[in-house]
Write a protein that holds these residues in place. Structure first.
Motif, PDB file in Angstrom:
ATOM      1  N   MET A   1      -6.248   3.978  17.289  1.00 33.09           N
ATOM      2  CA  MET A   1      -7.078   5.134  17.615  1.00 33.09           C
ATOM      3  C   MET A   1      -8.476   4.662  17.963  1.00 33.09           C
ATOM      4  N   GLY A   2      -8.902   4.970  19.182  1.00 35.39           N
ATOM      5  CA  GLY A   2     -10.199   4.530  19.675  1.00 35.39           C
ATOM      6  C   GLY A   2     -11.282   5.578  19.535  1.00 35.39           C
ATOM      7  N   PRO A   3     -12.455   5.327  20.122  1.00 34.75           N
ATOM      8  CA  PRO A   3     -13.634   6.194  19.930  1.00 34.75           C
ATOM      9  C   PRO A   3     -13.422   7.648  20.337  1.00 34.75           C
ATOM     10  N   ASN A   4     -12.656   7.912  21.383  1.00 36.30           N
ATOM     11  CA  ASN A   4     -12.509   9.273  21.890  1.00 36.30           C
ATOM     12  C   ASN A   4     -11.221   9.952  21.435  1.00 36.30           C
ATOM     13  N   GLN A   5     -10.565   9.391  20.423  1.00 33.39           N
ATOM     14  CA  GLN A   5      -9.314   9.953  19.939  1.00 33.39           C
ATOM     15  C   GLN A   5      -9.485  10.518  18.528  1.00 33.39           C
ATOM     16  N   ARG A   6      -8.678  11.530  18.213  1.00 28.94           N
ATOM     17  CA  ARG A   6      -8.699  12.051  16.853  1.00 28.94           C
ATOM     18  C   ARG A   6      -8.108  11.005  15.916  1.00 28.94           C
ATOM     19  N   LYS A   7      -8.717  10.838  14.766  1.00 24.03           N
ATOM     20  CA  LYS A   7      -8.309   9.777  13.839  1.00 24.03           C
ATOM     21  C   LYS A   7      -7.775  10.370  12.548  1.00 24.03           C
ATOM     22  N   GLU A   8      -6.617   9.866  12.132  1.00 21.64           N
ATOM     23  CA  GLU A   8      -6.004  10.296  10.874  1.00 21.64           C
ATOM     24  C   GLU A   8      -5.592   9.079  10.065  1.00 21.64           C
ATOM     25  N   VAL A   9      -5.782   9.172   8.770  1.00 18.56           N
ATOM     26  CA  VAL A   9      -5.350   8.129   7.837  1.00 18.56           C
ATOM     27  C   VAL A   9      -4.633   8.826   6.688  1.00 18.56           C
TER      28      VAL A   9
ATOM     29  N   ALA B   1       0.736   2.400  -0.200  1.00 20.29           N
ATOM     30  CA  ALA B   1       2.172   2.070  -0.222  1.00 20.29           C
ATOM     31  C   ALA B   1       2.494   1.169   0.967  1.00 20.29           C
ATOM     32  N   ASP B   2       3.250   1.681   1.937  1.00 18.01           N
ATOM     33  CA  ASP B   2       3.654   0.852   3.078  1.00 18.01           C
ATOM     34  C   ASP B   2       2.792   1.099   4.308  1.00 18.01           C
ATOM     35  N   ASP B   3       1.692   1.823   4.137  1.00 16.91           N
ATOM     36  CA  ASP B   3       0.828   2.209   5.253  1.00 16.91           C
ATOM     37  C   ASP B   3      -0.452   1.376   5.214  1.00 16.91           C
ATOM     38  N   LEU B   4      -0.587   0.422   6.143  1.00 17.29           N
ATOM     39  CA  LEU B   4      -1.761  -0.443   6.214  1.00 17.29           C
ATOM     40  C   LEU B   4      -2.745   0.152   7.209  1.00 17.29           C
ATOM     41  N   THR B   5      -4.016   0.246   6.823  1.00 19.48           N
ATOM     42  CA  THR B   5      -5.038   0.791   7.713  1.00 19.48           C
ATOM     43  C   THR B   5      -6.188  -0.196   7.854  1.00 19.48           C
TER      44      THR B   5
ATOM     45  N   VAL C   1      -1.444   4.103  -7.715  1.00 21.46           N
ATOM     46  CA  VAL C   1      -2.424   3.496  -8.617  1.00 21.46           C
ATOM     47  C   VAL C   1      -3.179   4.615  -9.315  1.00 21.46           C
ATOM     48  N   ARG C   2      -3.210   4.577 -10.638  1.00 20.16           N
ATOM     49  CA  ARG C   2      -3.874   5.622 -11.409  1.00 20.16           C
ATOM     50  C   ARG C   2      -5.350   5.699 -11.025  1.00 20.16           C
ATOM     51  N   GLY C   3      -5.821   6.931 -10.774  1.00 19.19           N
ATOM     52  CA  GLY C   3      -7.225   7.121 -10.434  1.00 19.19           C
ATOM     53  C   GLY C   3      -7.539   6.963  -8.962  1.00 19.19           C
ATOM     54  N   ARG C   4      -6.536   6.663  -8.144  1.00 20.06           N
ATOM     55  CA  ARG C   4      -6.755   6.530  -6.702  1.00 20.06           C
ATOM     56  C   ARG C   4      -5.779   7.447  -5.973  1.00 20.06           C
ATOM     57  N   SER C   5      -6.171   7.946  -4.821  1.00 20.09           N
ATOM     58  CA  SER C   5      -5.345   8.903  -4.109  1.00 20.09           C
ATOM     59  C   SER C   5      -5.351   8.624  -2.613  1.00 20.09           C
ATOM     60  N   PHE C   6      -4.519   9.379  -1.892  1.00 22.69           N
ATOM     61  CA  PHE C   6      -4.486   9.239  -0.435  1.00 22.69           C
ATOM     62  C   PHE C   6      -5.811   9.680   0.178  1.00 22.69           C
ATOM     63  N   VAL C   7      -6.536  10.574  -0.506  1.00 24.99           N
ATOM     64  CA  VAL C   7      -7.846  10.993  -0.012  1.00 24.99           C
ATOM     65  C   VAL C   7      -8.861   9.860  -0.170  1.00 24.99           C
TER      66      VAL C   7
END
Length: 352
Positions: free
Chosen positions: A254-262, A217-221, A118-124
């Motif tokens: 990923m819970g409270p004490n785990q490293r979280k990545e998106v 894309a195919d990654d739902l968070t 989508v134009r103007g939107r990024s993975f960040v």
């Protein structure tokens, strides 16, 4: 229409415009263009696209009646293992798909929850929506593009107001072997449009639980400050099925004490950043590039892209490495006429 099609097919109107502007010495930046309109072009068949582009109607018809002649297929290795088959359209088919993307599909409003393609939107931007969450659920859709069938694409064009004949031919123009081809320029936009009803259904599911939902894309968070209910994943699977199926191997909580990545970006309490391992790898690579005397174009492009990504993400530990990358680029990148020199290098005859 995007100018990227003109290196292959020069429209007479564009040539006339350039010729007149040069003759009258009109500066291009002073040319006042009419505001763009978002009405869909009138199309009764794929041959109408050929007419718009100045391609013969017979050639326009052949791209949908002989699909195997208009695609080349090759495998690439997936990062997670296995092989993905890329179906890349050949020149005239790709030009027609570009036109359809620029003139039709790019005018369709995409869900606020979608961040990929989508134009103007990024993975960040996608990752930033989940900053501060203590609970995150990532759900990956298995075989996302291949799950989108020709009839689903046909329905997209019907919903845009096209008659059935045109919708059928447009769906044939943008699918291969009854599914979205990974390699066609229209596939990402069509995937976003097809998935919009699912985006709405998933957001409706999330609202009572105060869960934030985004899709890249195919990654739902899904993220929340409270524990995500056990039955939530079951409901997600029910809502997107049977057309789409979660990839259980890539589904992660990923819970409270785990490293979280998106989408590859680490989520902290106060912002996003890259992991220490990733930053260390970049630092090591930048140092190694200090010993390269004659960089290839690929080296310079990769360095520029990496430094740009670091700037976009930011976060702790990035400033020093950005400075290191800038210093390497300053030393390696040719100071003058870099693109021209690279072009000349490409034109040199290859030794047999």
């Amino acid at each position: 229409m995007s100018l990227r099609t003109y290196p292959l097919i020069a429209h007479p109107a564009f040539i006339d415009f350039v010729t007149t502007a040069l003759r009258e010495r009109v500066a291009f930046e002073k040319v006042v263009l009419p505001p763009p309109h978002h009405e869909m072009p009138h199309l009764t068949s794929v041959q109408d696209i050929a007419t718009y582009l100045g391609i013969s109607p017979e050639l326009g018809w052949s791209v949908i009646t002989s699909p195997r002649r208009n695609y080349r297929q090759f495998p690439i290795n997936k990062r997670s293992g296995g092989v993905r088959i890329i179906s890349a359209p050949r020149t005239y088919l790709k030009v027609m798909q570009w036109w359809l993307l620029d003139v039709v599909l790019s005018n369709v409003e995409i869900s606020d929850h979608a961040y990929g393609f989508v134009r103007g939107r990024s993975f960040v931007d996608n990752a930033k929506r989940h900053v501060g969450a203590t609970h995150i659920l990532n759900v990956d859709i298995r075989d996302f593009f291949p799950s989108i069938k020709r009839r689903m694409v046909e329905q997209v064009f019907i919903n845009l107001g096209y008659e059935e004949r045109a919708a059928v031919e447009l769906s044939l123009l943008t699918t291969f072997d009854d599914e979205l081809p990974q390699g066609a320029p229209t596939s990402p936009a069509l995937a976003n449009i097809v998935f919009q009803p699912f985006d709405i259904a998933l957001q409706t599911l999330c609202a009572p639980f105060d869960i934030v939902y985004t899709r890249y894309a195919d990654d739902l968070t899904f993220s929340s400050s409270e524990r995500i209910p056990d039955q939530f994943l079951t409901e997600v699977t029910r809502l997107i099925g049977p057309a789409f199926v979660p990839n259980e191997q890539k589904t992660k909580y990923m819970g409270p004490n785990q490293r979280k990545e998106v989408t590859g970006v680490q989520i902290g309490k106060d912002g996003v950043c890259l992991s220490r391992e990733t930053l260390n790898a970049m630092r090591g690579w930048f140092h190694s590039m200090n010993y390269v005397d004659s960089p290839s174009r690929e080296d310079v492009d990769r360095l520029q892209g990496t430094v740009a990504m670091l700037r976009m993400i930011g976060g702790r530990g990035s400033a020093t490495i950005i400075g290191l990358g800038d210093a390497v680029l300053k030393r390696l990148k040719p100071k003058k006429h870099a693109d021209f020199l690279y072009l000349l290098d490409d034109l040199k005859p290859k030794s047999s």
